[in-house]
Structures are given as C-alpha cells and as structure tokens.
Design an enzyme around this catalytic site. Structure first.
Site, PDB file in Angstrom:
ATOM      1  N   ARG A 130       0.678  -1.154   0.029  1.00 32.40           N
ATOM      2  CA  ARG A 130      -0.570   0.106  -0.213  1.00 32.40           C
ATOM      3  C   ARG A 130       0.509   0.949   0.168  1.00 32.40           C
ATOM      4  O   ARG A 130       2.233   0.958   0.247  1.00 32.40           O
ATOM      5  CB  ARG A 130      -0.459   0.274   1.323  1.00 32.40           C
ATOM      6  CG  ARG A 130      -1.987  -0.962   1.348  1.00 32.40           C
ATOM      7  CD  ARG A 130      -2.817  -1.449   2.556  1.00 32.40           C
ATOM      8  NE  ARG A 130      -3.857  -2.152   2.776  1.00 32.40           N
ATOM      9  CZ  ARG A 130      -3.840  -3.948   3.193  1.00 32.40           C
ATOM     10  NH1 ARG A 130      -2.078  -4.070   4.318  1.00 32.40           N
ATOM     11  NH2 ARG A 130      -4.513  -4.254   3.314  1.00 32.40           N
ATOM     12  N   LYS A 155      -2.160  -2.558   7.297  1.00 30.31           N
ATOM     13  CA  LYS A 155      -4.193  -2.680   8.150  1.00 30.31           C
ATOM     14  C   LYS A 155      -3.765  -3.117   8.407  1.00 30.31           C
ATOM     15  O   LYS A 155      -4.120  -4.858   9.104  1.00 30.31           O
ATOM     16  CB  LYS A 155      -4.168  -2.728   6.230  1.00 30.31           C
ATOM     17  CG  LYS A 155      -5.809  -2.260   6.431  1.00 30.31           C
ATOM     18  CD  LYS A 155      -5.886  -2.160   5.276  1.00 30.31           C
ATOM     19  CE  LYS A 155      -7.956  -2.375   5.545  1.00 30.31           C
ATOM     20  NZ  LYS A 155      -8.778  -1.556   3.883  1.00 30.31           N
ATOM     21  N   HIS A 261      -2.839   3.424  -5.489  1.00 29.56           N
ATOM     22  CA  HIS A 261      -3.112   1.781  -5.488  1.00 29.56           C
ATOM     23  C   HIS A 261      -3.771   1.493  -6.358  1.00 29.56           C
ATOM     24  O   HIS A 261      -3.836  -0.020  -6.889  1.00 29.56           O
ATOM     25  CB  HIS A 261      -4.613   2.324  -4.408  1.00 29.56           C
ATOM     26  CG  HIS A 261      -4.966   1.152  -3.836  1.00 29.56           C
ATOM     27  ND1 HIS A 261      -4.696   0.827  -2.637  1.00 29.56           N
ATOM     28  CD2 HIS A 261      -5.886  -0.014  -3.394  1.00 29.56           C
ATOM     29  CE1 HIS A 261      -4.661   0.459  -1.460  1.00 29.56           C
ATOM     30  NE2 HIS A 261      -5.410  -0.693  -2.361  1.00 29.56           N
ATOM     31  N   ARG A 264      -0.670  -1.337  -7.146  1.00 30.06           N
ATOM     32  CA  ARG A 264      -0.877  -2.796  -6.732  1.00 30.06           C
ATOM     33  C   ARG A 264      -1.907  -3.554  -6.245  1.00 30.06           C
ATOM     34  O   ARG A 264      -2.464  -4.757  -6.596  1.00 30.06           O
ATOM     35  CB  ARG A 264      -2.215  -1.641  -4.575  1.00 30.06           C
ATOM     36  CG  ARG A 264      -2.130  -3.252  -3.713  1.00 30.06           C
ATOM     37  CD  ARG A 264      -2.490  -2.703  -2.469  1.00 30.06           C
ATOM     38  NE  ARG A 264      -3.348  -3.476  -1.876  1.00 30.06           N
ATOM     39  CZ  ARG A 264      -2.523  -4.533  -1.056  1.00 30.06           C
ATOM     40  NH1 ARG A 264      -1.477  -4.897  -0.742  1.00 30.06           N
ATOM     41  NH2 ARG A 264      -3.795  -4.925  -0.378  1.00 30.06           N
ATOM     42  N   HIS A 287      -4.525  -9.636   2.807  1.00 33.13           N
ATOM     43  CA  HIS A 287      -5.525 -10.086   3.380  1.00 33.13           C
ATOM     44  C   HIS A 287      -5.927 -10.808   4.155  1.00 33.13           C
ATOM     45  O   HIS A 287      -5.063 -12.025   4.618  1.00 33.13           O
ATOM     46  CB  HIS A 287      -6.729 -10.241   2.074  1.00 33.13           C
ATOM     47  CG  HIS A 287      -6.199  -8.783   0.987  1.00 33.13           C
ATOM     48  ND1 HIS A 287      -6.458  -9.335  -0.545  1.00 33.13           N
ATOM     49  CD2 HIS A 287      -5.959  -7.685   1.000  1.00 33.13           C
ATOM     50  CE1 HIS A 287      -6.119  -9.005  -1.098  1.00 33.13           C
ATOM     51  NE2 HIS A 287      -6.106  -6.662  -0.039  1.00 33.13           N
ATOM     52  N   TYR A 296      -9.765  -9.597  -7.884  1.00 35.92           N
ATOM     53  CA  TYR A 296      -9.561  -9.666  -8.699  1.00 35.92           C
ATOM     54  C   TYR A 296      -8.909 -10.989 -10.180  1.00 35.92           C
ATOM     55  O   TYR A 296      -9.612 -11.147 -10.431  1.00 35.92           O
ATOM     56  CB  TYR A 296      -7.761 -10.032  -8.504  1.00 35.92           C
ATOM     57  CG  TYR A 296      -7.072  -8.594  -7.620  1.00 35.92           C
ATOM     58  CD1 TYR A 296      -7.075  -7.406  -7.540  1.00 35.92           C
ATOM     59  CD2 TYR A 296      -6.708  -8.961  -5.439  1.00 35.92           C
ATOM     60  CE1 TYR A 296      -7.110  -5.846  -6.818  1.00 35.92           C
ATOM     61  CE2 TYR A 296      -6.794  -7.434  -5.395  1.00 35.92           C
ATOM     62  CZ  TYR A 296      -6.572  -6.663  -5.641  1.00 35.92           C
ATOM     63  OH  TYR A 296      -6.348  -5.865  -4.369  1.00 35.92           O
TER      64      TYR A 296
END
Length: 323
Positions: A130, A155, A261, A264, A287, A296
């Site tokens: 990120r 995150k 972003h 990414r 994630h 994706y």
C-alpha cells in the site's frame, strides 16, 4: 477534543484516523449549535448523517467514517452506551471493480517517471505494498540477502513479508545511501532521531537515532512531529508521488483514472494472470480474508470472466446490410 485525541492515541490509531475523527466530531458539534454531545442523541446523529448524503452527496465510505467517529466519541470518550447507536444504519458501500493497468500501461507509466518517484511507483507495482506502507518503509526492513521486504504494522496492525524485485535492488541501495547521508547530516546538526511506533522510544531510548530505523524515503526537510512535538526528518509526503503519477499518466496517454493504489491492484491481477495461486497472493497483499483477494479474479484481462463470446466462433463478421 483533547480527551478525544488522548483516547485515540491510547489506542494507537494512526495520525490520519485521528485527524479524520477530530474533524467529523467538530463538524457534528458545530452542526448542532455547539451543544455538548451529551445533550444530543439519535435524531441528531441520523440528521447529521442524512445531510451528508442528501445535501453534500458524500460517498458511502465517507458517511461510514463519520459514523465511526461519532461511535468512538460516545462509546470510548463519553462512555455512553446508547441503544439508538445500534440501530443507526451504515450506508452500503457499492461494490466496484478496482482500476487495473495492463502490463504495457504500467511499462509506459513508469517510463515517464524518474528518480525517487519512479522507485516508489516501481515498488508499489513490484511488491503490492500500500502507499503508506511504502512511504513508512524503514531501512532495517529491506532484506537484500533474502530478497524480501518486511512490511510492519500494515492494515489491521499486521506484519507480513513480500517480495523484493531484483531489478530494484541497486536503485534501492542508492536511495538508502542517500538516506544515510541525510541522517549523518542530521546527527551532526544535533538532530537525527526518527519517530518510533508505539512505546519503542521508551523501551529503547537510543533506537530512534540508529540508521536502521530511518525511513528509506526521507523528506527533504526536517519538520515538527505533530504528536510528539520533536523535530524529525519524517518520510516523504504522499502528495509528491500523487503529483508525479498524475503527470506520468498524462504523458503516457493513459485515459484510466488511477491512483497509487491502482499499482497494487495491477500487481495482484498480473500475478493471477501469471498462474500464481490466490492464497500466495493473499499473503503478499496482507488480506485477512481470501474473499477480498478474489475480487482480482473478476478483473483478469480476459473479458467476460474468461468466457469466449459465441460471436467470436463465426470468424470474420460482416456489418449489417453490407453482408
């Protein structure tokens, strides 16, 4: 407001979250005639959130952020558990597919960039980090021997490892050498201490002056720390990369609206196209749930989820009456 700030810092929320929450709480109080939040309740909160959507046309994510700020105010600061808080409906975020560049578009974009911004953009695409993870990267977390980067406090407060592109090793070494020169200059002038996460500065008082803790992408000038008050050399501002990407997109003739972003997103999509399994990509991206990574699979460069149109089976197709 000082109590709100103290509670936020006690929970180790980021500076951006602190600024956002304080801003929403201030707007809520002003919108209700500067009345104390203890005298307000469900109708005022619902009216405030409704005005955001109806009059200011804010996005669902913005409205939810405002609600989260007010929830924090009442539950964490005022210590008031009000039953109406549970009935306040959060706006439903629309499910949108991310912007993804093709390999050729990434190549064109990067070819229009140079220097530090090229390196930062290349790292975002080459590692899947990120934006703020890249900007906050510390020297000690770049492992050239193992060919990996340790992303700390990502995150959700999670650490993870991601790949270090071999083609970026030499540019990264040069950037770290530049950071070393700046750090030596700061030390010589009586500065050189970098902000440390959480309470590490108390546990290791001298760690902030060690080179390993310095940012890989330091700012050009020293500045006052908005939290600690000391004078430090922080990392480069994210607006620097945003402006460079905007210029490069225009010069490359790319019509897609993109942010940092998008690099990414492109990293994940191109790995899927190359045949890497989704669990591996999930780990690299950090994630929590594989369902987040599965988005994706819907943006692979195959059109219509990989389905071949029956029209394509006809061979060449004449147009209308010209047939």
């Amino acid at each position: 407001m000082e109590e709100v700030r103290r509670k936020i810092r006690a929970k180790h929320y980021s500076l951006r979250t602190e600024q956002a929450y304080l801003g929403w709480i201030r707007q809520f109080i002003l919108a209700n005639g500067r009345r104390h939040p203890r005298t307000l309740g469900g109708p005022e909160v619902e009216a405030f959130l409704s005005r955001l959507a109806v009059e200011r046309h804010v996005a669902a994510s913005t409205q939810n952020q405002a609600l989260s700020a007010l929830l924090f105010l009442y539950r964490e600061v005022l210590r008031i558990e009000l039953p109406w808080m549970d009935s306040v409906v959060r706006a439903k975020r629309p499910r949108r597919l991310p912007t993804v560049l093709s390999v050729e578009e990434v190549r064109k974009l990067l070819s229009m960039m140079e220097g530090r911004t090229w390196l930062m953009a290349s790292l975002l695409y080459g590692t899947g980090m990120r934006l703020m993870e890249c900007l906050r990267l510390r020297v000690k977390d770049v492992d050239f021997a193992r060919g990996e980067i340790l992303v700390r406090n990502g995150k959700g407060g999670k650490d993870r490892r991601t790949v270090l592109p071999r083609t970026l090793e030499e540019p990264l070494r040069r950037e770290i050498a530049r950071a070393r020169v700046l750090h030596a200059l700061d030390l010589a002038e009586g500065f050189g201490e970098t902000p440390l996460p959480d309470a590490l500065s108390r546990k290791y008082p001298d760690a902030g002056r060690e080179f390993g803790w310095q940012f890989v992408f330091p700012a050009d000038r020293r500045a006052v720390d908005p939290r600690g008050g000391g004078v430090h050399r922080h990392h480069v501002d994210d607006a620097v990369l945003a402006r460079a990407l905007k210029r490069a997109r225009a010069q490359a003739g790319i019509d897609k609206l993109l942010s940092a972003h998008a690099l990414r997103h492109s990293f994940a999509t191109h790995l899927l196209e190359a045949g890497y399994d989704i669990r591996t990509i999930q780990e690299l991206l950090g994630h929590k749930d594989v369902a987040t990574t599965q988005i994706y699979t819907h943006v692979l460069n195959r059109g219509g989820r990989g389905v071949r149109s029956p029209l394509d089976g006809w061979g060449s197709v004449a147009c209308g009456r010209d047939a």
